[in-house]
Design a protein around this motif. Structure first.
Motif, short mmCIF file in Angstrom:
data_model
loop_
_atom_site.label_atom_id
_atom_site.label_comp_id
_atom_site.label_asym_id
_atom_site.label_seq_id
_atom_site.Cartn_x
_atom_site.Cartn_y
_atom_site.Cartn_z
N GLY A 222 -10.78 15.75 9.57
CA GLY A 222 -11.73 16.66 8.96
C GLY A 222 -11.61 18.05 9.54
O GLY A 222 -11.28 18.23 10.71
N SER A 223 -11.87 19.05 8.70
CA SER A 223 -11.89 20.45 9.15
C SER A 223 -12.82 21.22 8.23
O SER A 223 -12.79 21.04 7.00
N ARG A 224 -13.67 22.04 8.83
CA ARG A 224 -14.60 22.84 8.03
C ARG A 224 -13.89 23.98 7.32
O ARG A 224 -14.44 24.58 6.40
N VAL A 225 -12.72 24.30 7.80
CA VAL A 225 -11.97 25.41 7.23
C VAL A 225 -10.62 24.90 6.72
O VAL A 225 -10.00 24.05 7.36
N GLY A 226 -10.18 25.42 5.61
CA GLY A 226 -8.87 25.06 5.10
C GLY A 226 -8.89 23.76 4.29
O GLY A 226 -9.93 23.15 4.05
N GLU A 227 -7.68 23.37 3.88
CA GLU A 227 -7.53 22.18 3.05
C GLU A 227 -6.47 21.27 3.65
O GLU A 227 -5.33 21.67 3.86
N LEU A 228 -6.87 20.03 3.92
CA LEU A 228 -5.96 19.03 4.48
C LEU A 228 -5.22 18.32 3.37
O LEU A 228 -5.82 17.92 2.36
N ALA A 229 -3.91 18.16 3.54
CA ALA A 229 -3.13 17.44 2.54
C ALA A 229 -3.52 15.98 2.47
O ALA A 229 -3.52 15.36 1.39
N GLU A 230 -3.87 15.38 3.61
CA GLU A 230 -4.35 14.00 3.68
C GLU A 230 -5.53 13.95 4.64
O GLU A 230 -5.58 14.69 5.61
N THR A 231 -6.47 13.08 4.36
CA THR A 231 -7.66 13.00 5.21
C THR A 231 -7.88 11.60 5.81
O THR A 231 -8.74 11.44 6.67
N GLU A 232 -7.09 10.61 5.38
CA GLU A 232 -7.32 9.24 5.86
C GLU A 232 -6.01 8.48 5.92
O GLU A 232 -5.18 8.58 5.01
N GLN A 233 -5.82 7.74 7.02
CA GLN A 233 -4.57 7.00 7.17
C GLN A 233 -4.76 5.87 8.19
O GLN A 233 -5.47 6.02 9.18
N GLU A 234 -4.12 4.73 7.91
CA GLU A 234 -4.07 3.62 8.88
C GLU A 234 -2.87 3.87 9.78
O GLU A 234 -1.74 4.00 9.30
N VAL A 235 -3.12 3.92 11.10
CA VAL A 235 -2.06 4.26 12.05
C VAL A 235 -1.87 3.09 13.02
O VAL A 235 -2.82 2.63 13.66
N ALA A 236 -0.64 2.61 13.12
CA ALA A 236 -0.33 1.49 14.01
C ALA A 236 -0.27 1.97 15.46
O ALA A 236 -0.10 3.17 15.73
N PRO A 237 -0.41 1.06 16.43
CA PRO A 237 -0.35 1.45 17.85
C PRO A 237 0.95 2.19 18.17
O PRO A 237 2.04 1.74 17.84
N GLY A 238 0.81 3.36 18.79
CA GLY A 238 1.97 4.14 19.19
C GLY A 238 2.54 5.02 18.10
O GLY A 238 3.39 5.88 18.38
N ASP A 239 2.12 4.83 16.86
CA ASP A 239 2.66 5.61 15.75
C ASP A 239 1.97 6.97 15.64
O ASP A 239 0.87 7.18 16.14
N VAL A 240 2.66 7.88 14.95
CA VAL A 240 2.14 9.23 14.73
C VAL A 240 2.03 9.48 13.23
O VAL A 240 2.97 9.19 12.47
N TRP A 241 0.90 9.97 12.82
CA TRP A 241 0.67 10.34 11.42
C TRP A 241 0.68 11.86 11.34
O TRP A 241 -0.08 12.54 12.02
N ALA A 242 1.56 12.41 10.52
CA ALA A 242 1.70 13.87 10.38
C ALA A 242 1.26 14.29 8.98
O ALA A 242 1.64 13.66 7.98
#
Length: 289
Positions: A222-242
């Motif tokens: 979440g961010s009060r400013v700007g627009e996020l391309a994605e707002t929700e994601q399931e992330v596995a242990p150790g993984d990175v969501w970009a």
């Protein structure tokens, strides 16, 4: 003499004979076991066999068998010494009395079962909570078997799991303390950390979310400013969501702005970046980097 293992049963063959000259009703009693017949009718000189089944236990004393006539004063008793040992023994072992685990993640513990007796035996395994990878073990004397307990808890706390092994002749039990903690964690990074744009420009920021915990997490950005391309994601242990955050200079206003990006799940994190917005006249009146 009676000899054997506790839990076994022996059968004694008794012979009852009428040594008199008249018929006798003979009553037979024993301080242990079960008789096939407790009363027999014998003519003079007759003889009859009676069986006595005796379950053995380590506390039993001598077996006393009494034969008494219901018709006369004739009576006789025999005493059979007994020697009973405990041939069935078992020992339940655990490497640790306290184990630690994470909420919403299986917590496992290994146990060993040793047959310390003199006879082969089969043991049933029961636990007060969780599940085991097997429910029974068949072990020879001096043989050790293993089984695993798996416990799944959604909440933090301390739990006691009672574990027992039982056969028809032997028993042992242990208590295992399980401490469950919340091992979830997330970290967010926004790059670049500083930027300059004109009032009529947009700027893309890289947003990276890493799962630093031990279980998959549903992360919300979440961010009060700007627009996020994605707002929700399931992330596995150790993984990175970009993903990407687009900031518009017209939304921010001229001057120095602080943009904050938040990631939420059971553990929260945030990252702030500075965005310097230049006025239109400055942007187009001066060339800058």
């Amino acid at each position: 003499r009676i000899e054997g293992c506790a839990g076994d049963s022996v059968e004694i063959n008794l012979s009852v004979k009428n040594l008199g000259i008249s018929p006798e009703n003979v009553i037979i009693t024993s301080n242990y076991g079960r008789l096939s017949e407790e009363k027999v009718m014998l003519d003079a000189g007759d003889e009859k066999s009676v069986q006595l089944a005796v379950p053995l236990n380590p506390d039993m004393k001598d077996v006393v068998i009494q034969a008494t006539s219901a018709n006369s004063y004739a009576s006789m008793s025999i005493i059979i010494p007994s020697s009973v040992i405990n041939c069935y023994r078992v020992e339940l072992k655990s490497e640790k009395e306290v184990i630690y685990g994470c909420a919403r993640t299986p917590t496992k513990a290994m146990f060993a079962v040793e047959n310390t007796g003199l006879r082969e035996d089969t043991y049933a395994i029961t636990v007060s909570e969780g599940k085991t990878n097997t429910t029974w073990l068949e072990l020879k004397p001096d043989e050790t078997g293993y089984f695993e307990i798996e416990l799944y808890k959604k909440k933090e706390g301390e739990y006691e799991v009672k574990v027992s092994v039982d056969s028809a002749h032997a028993h042992d039990e242990k208590s295992l303390k399980v401490v469950i903690r919340d091992c979830s964690g997330v970290a967010v990074v926004v790059l670049p950390k500083e930027a300059e744009i004109c009032a009529d420009e947009t700027k893309d920021f890289l947003v990276a979310v890493k799962n630093t915990g031990v279980s998959s997490e549903k992360c919300e950005l979440g961010s009060r400013v700007g627009e996020l391309a994605e707002t929700e994601q399931e992330v596995a242990p150790g993984d990175v969501w970009a993903t990407k955050l687009m900031v518009d200079g017209r939304e921010l206003g001229v001057g120095e702005n602080v943009v904050s990006v938040n990631v939420k799940n059971r553990k929260n994190d945030k990252q702030e970046v500075k965005v310097l917005v230049h006025s239109m006249d400055k942007c187009y009146g001066t060339y800058f980097y």
